[in-house]
Design an enzyme around this catalytic site. Sequence first.
Site, PDB file in Angstrom:
ATOM      1  N   ALA A  72     -37.540 -45.354   5.304  1.00 39.64           N
ATOM      2  CA  ALA A  72     -38.032 -46.741   5.343  1.00 39.64           C
ATOM      3  C   ALA A  72     -37.637 -47.386   6.663  1.00 39.64           C
ATOM      4  CB  ALA A  72     -37.457 -47.528   4.176  1.00 39.64           C
ATOM      5  N   THR A  73     -36.508 -46.987   7.208  1.00 41.59           N
ATOM      6  CA  THR A  73     -36.079 -47.523   8.507  1.00 41.59           C
ATOM      7  C   THR A  73     -37.162 -47.253   9.548  1.00 41.59           C
ATOM      8  OG1 THR A  73     -33.761 -47.153   7.942  1.00 41.59           O
ATOM      9  CG2 THR A  73     -34.283 -47.365  10.279  1.00 41.59           C
ATOM     10  N   GLN A 172     -35.931 -52.032  -2.097  1.00 40.63           N
ATOM     11  CA  GLN A 172     -35.191 -52.197  -3.358  1.00 40.63           C
ATOM     12  C   GLN A 172     -36.084 -52.703  -4.492  1.00 40.63           C
ATOM     13  OE1 GLN A 172     -32.024 -51.298  -3.890  1.00 40.63           O
ATOM     14  NE2 GLN A 172     -31.439 -50.852  -1.773  1.00 40.63           N
ATOM     15  N   SER A 188     -38.862 -46.471   0.360  1.00 41.01           N
ATOM     16  CA  SER A 188     -38.121 -45.229   0.568  1.00 41.01           C
ATOM     17  C   SER A 188     -38.006 -44.475  -0.757  1.00 41.01           C
ATOM     18  CB  SER A 188     -36.727 -45.594   1.076  1.00 41.01           C
ATOM     19  OG  SER A 188     -36.032 -44.470   1.492  1.00 41.01           O
ATOM     20  N   HIS A 190     -35.915 -42.279  -1.903  1.00 40.61           N
ATOM     21  CA  HIS A 190     -34.615 -42.022  -2.547  1.00 40.61           C
ATOM     22  C   HIS A 190     -34.058 -43.225  -3.307  1.00 40.61           C
ATOM     23  CE1 HIS A 190     -31.509 -43.778   0.343  1.00 40.61           C
ATOM     24  NE2 HIS A 190     -32.559 -43.791   1.136  1.00 40.61           N
ATOM     25  N   CYS A 308     -23.929 -49.653   4.030  1.00 42.85           N
ATOM     26  CA  CYS A 308     -24.030 -49.546   5.488  1.00 42.85           C
ATOM     27  C   CYS A 308     -22.873 -50.285   6.147  1.00 42.85           C
ATOM     28  CB  CYS A 308     -25.343 -50.164   5.983  1.00 42.85           C
ATOM     29  SG  CYS A 308     -26.734 -49.681   4.992  1.00 42.85           S
TER      30      CYS A 308
HETATM   31  N1  PLP Z   1     -34.073 -51.631   3.479  1.00 46.41           N
HETATM   32  C1  PLP Z   1     -33.277 -51.777   2.420  1.00 46.41           C
HETATM   33  C2  PLP Z   1     -33.315 -53.037   1.637  1.00 46.41           C
HETATM   34  C3  PLP Z   1     -32.418 -50.740   2.047  1.00 46.41           C
HETATM   35  O1  PLP Z   1     -31.625 -50.893   0.994  1.00 46.41           O
HETATM   36  C4  PLP Z   1     -32.415 -49.550   2.810  1.00 46.41           C
HETATM   37  C5  PLP Z   1     -31.473 -48.457   2.490  1.00 46.41           C
HETATM   38  O2  PLP Z   1     -30.284 -48.658   2.452  1.00 46.41           O
HETATM   39  C6  PLP Z   1     -33.302 -49.439   3.894  1.00 46.41           C
HETATM   40  C7  PLP Z   1     -34.112 -50.503   4.196  1.00 46.41           C
HETATM   41  C8  PLP Z   1     -33.389 -48.192   4.704  1.00 46.41           C
HETATM   42  O3  PLP Z   1     -33.987 -47.160   3.959  1.00 46.41           O
HETATM   43  P1  PLP Z   1     -33.937 -45.643   4.449  1.00 46.41           P
HETATM   44  O4  PLP Z   1     -32.665 -45.075   3.924  1.00 46.41           O
HETATM   45  O5  PLP Z   1     -35.112 -44.960   3.843  1.00 46.41           O
HETATM   46  O6  PLP Z   1     -34.016 -45.670   5.923  1.00 46.41           O
END
Ligand code: PLP
Length: 362
Positions: A72-73, A172, A188, A190, A308
């Site tokens: 998702a990032t 989320q 995302s 996962h 994080c």
């Molecule tokens: N945005 C939110 C709200 C998240 O909780 C996360 C993951 O921690 C991300 C973005 C990033 O997702 P990804 O792990 O797929 O990069």
Amino acid sequence: MIYLDYQATTPLAPEAREAMLRWLDGPGGTGFGNPHSPHRYGRQAEAAVELARERVAALFPAGGRVIFTGTATEALNMALLGNAQARAGKAAAVSAIEHSAVYETAERLAGGMHVLQVGQDGLLTRINALPEGTGVVAVMQVNNEIGTIQPMTEVAELARRANAFLVCDAVQAAGRLPIAMADAIAISAHKLHGPKGIGALWLGEGVEIDPLVTGGGQEYGLRSGTLSPALIAGFGAAAKLAMERMEEDAAHVEALWHRARDLFDGWTLNGRADARWRGNLSLRKDGLDVARLMSEARNVAFSAGSACASGSGKPSRVLQAIGLPANLAKNTIRLGFGRYSTGEELEEAAAAINAAAQAQGA
Ligand code: PLP
């Protein structure tokens, strides 16, 4: 071990694992094909990818298209950096509680970034207009640290009136709630019981962006590189299951939430209790030493604030944005539960966490 960290990641659904195995074949099997090859191996893999694309698309509003990404990032980076408004040097307006995937990326935009404030309740402070010069808006649907759900319909209306490109981080929310409308939406796998290393960017009908990664022209020319049929099939199976079970999962989480609130009655809740995904329990206690608590209750996997931010030693930006001074932000734990969590697990975890907190006199 008891797993209560559903915002960091979720356990892989057995159905998703099963769906992946066929595409992990070695010699003698036919599932290892490159989905971009024209022969039978390739066509089989491509069919699996397209079936999964339909299943993932069902999570989103109708219409539009799904582009598979690594995370998702990556999807959020694509949307924020690739849209025409940002490229034309317009500023972004982002909520103060965005995930760093949005926050740090918006900070890099040539047009600069305005921060949209949130109140103590974890919701955007009501505004009538966006700051002058805003061309991009980024607001998340459900916050990862405190679970609050933003009024996305109002945000979309604000963006529409300003003619701004709206990006929504629905990581989320996906699989838990219907995803709100925006120009670009990131999710995302996962976080919805799919595998790690696969995400999606959804673009609304007629929405165009420039690619970040160029090469072979896969994914409508927007994200070049060979796709992983195994990860995508797992994502598709997880999405299908989440759609089928959305109400049942939400009812289960709701019941767990009420039980958890009773079990942790001496704690203060961060963010409001309604307008919240209730599988997120962000709690604090004055004077709590969270590192010590985590070491003493080590049979429970949970988080200090955000996965994080934890470990960095820095107080969470999100908790500070809702008005907590640094010391109180550091007194916070986050418990996340969902589909596979049980009431017994919550009871056992609460006994361990409450005993460890009491031993500190907190
Ligand atoms: N945005 C939110 C709200 C998240 O909780 C996360 C993951 O921690 C991300 C973005 C990033 O997702 P990804 O792990 O797929 O990069």
